[in-house]
Write an enzyme that holds these catalytic residues in place. Structure first.
Site, mmCIF file in Angstrom:
data_model
loop_
_atom_site.group_PDB
_atom_site.id
_atom_site.type_symbol
_atom_site.label_atom_id
_atom_site.label_comp_id
_atom_site.label_asym_id
_atom_site.label_seq_id
_atom_site.Cartn_x
_atom_site.Cartn_y
_atom_site.Cartn_z
ATOM 1 C CD GLU A 109 -3.593 2.142 -3.180
ATOM 2 O OE1 GLU A 109 -3.571 2.988 -4.998
ATOM 3 O OE2 GLU A 109 -3.810 1.252 -3.335
ATOM 4 C CB CYS A 156 -4.003 -2.278 -10.846
ATOM 5 S SG CYS A 156 -2.680 -3.617 -11.092
ATOM 6 C CG HIS A 158 -7.197 0.949 1.121
ATOM 7 N ND1 HIS A 158 -6.237 0.869 0.987
ATOM 8 C CD2 HIS A 158 -8.361 0.006 0.508
ATOM 9 C CE1 HIS A 158 -6.066 0.321 -0.272
ATOM 10 N NE2 HIS A 158 -7.339 -0.486 0.333
ATOM 11 C CB THR A 203 -3.654 0.654 -7.280
ATOM 12 O OG1 THR A 203 -3.721 -0.278 -6.740
ATOM 13 C CG2 THR A 203 -2.846 1.827 -7.658
ATOM 14 C CG HIS A 206 -1.927 -0.879 1.409
ATOM 15 N ND1 HIS A 206 -2.694 -1.290 -0.264
ATOM 16 C CD2 HIS A 206 -2.416 -1.813 2.551
ATOM 17 C CE1 HIS A 206 -3.655 -2.471 0.648
ATOM 18 N NE2 HIS A 206 -3.459 -2.620 1.922
#
Length: 202
Positions: free
Chosen positions: A124, A188, A122, A160, A72
């Site tokens: 990330e 991603c 989150h 992502t 992350h």
């Protein structure tokens, strides 16, 4: 019972890489720690702990040894803190997350309003925002996007693992919020493949 596997399933590249790096660290001398659980999988975390790789919450929880940064990612201050303590750092940040972090930083450096599409809590998303001096506006859904004020220049970076379907509908809204919209579609490929496979299964 019939079990049908999706065409695309299992660990993505970034997670697989992080777990491999943690396993390598376990084979080295000295204690190793992950800053937070290496991935959201208690079985994997438990196996690593059996090998001597312990999850901790803060850099201050590590006296010495190796600190592993999970996929992350973290903000720049964590690297500085680890260096000050003389810790060996294994950076398992997913390359796709690294790109999102640098894109967010570039948006701020160019004097644009930064919008981050993703889950507010989150890790990330938090790490991406930290590379942008915590100046990003985090948007989770279409309703939040509608409430944004119109700005001169806007740059958009995406978590992502964000839903590509939600991404498209939010970008449609943001196009009306700025005449100069720069979008970094940092979702991603593995995420897109797994989302498409889930739709195909359904």
């Amino acid at each position: 019972m019939e079990i049908i596997l999706a065409k695309n399933h299992g660990f993505c590249y970034g997670v697989k890489r992080a777990v491999e790096m943690a396993n390598e660290a376990a084979n080295n001398d000295g204690k190793s720690y992950t800053l937070g659980p290496i991935i959201h999988n208690p079985q994997v975390v438990g196996r690593l702990e059996d090998k001597g790789v312990s999850p901790v919450q803060e850099v201050s929880d590590i006296a010495e040894g190796t600190m592993i940064i999970r996929s992350h990612g973290v903000g720049p201050a964590i690297y500085e803190e680890a260096e000050e303590k003389g810790l060996h750092v294994v950076d398992a940040t997913c390359p796709h997350v690294k790109k999102a972090q640098q894109d967010a930083k570039s948006v701020i450096n160019e004097g644009m309003t930064l919008v981050i599409l993703g889950e507010k809590n989150h890790p990330e998303v938090k790490s991406i925002n930290l590379w942008a001096n915590n100046e990003g506006i985090i948007i989770e859904d279409e309703e939040s996007a509608q409430k944004l004020q119109v700005v001169e220049k806007m740059g958009v970076v995406v978590q992502t693992t964000f839903s590509q379907f939600k991404f498209n509908s939010i970008i449609d809204i943001l196009e009306k919020k700025s005449k100069n919209l720069k979008v970094f579609k940092t979702i991603c490929n593995a995420t897109q493949e797994r989302q498409n496979s889930a739709v195909d299964l359904a």
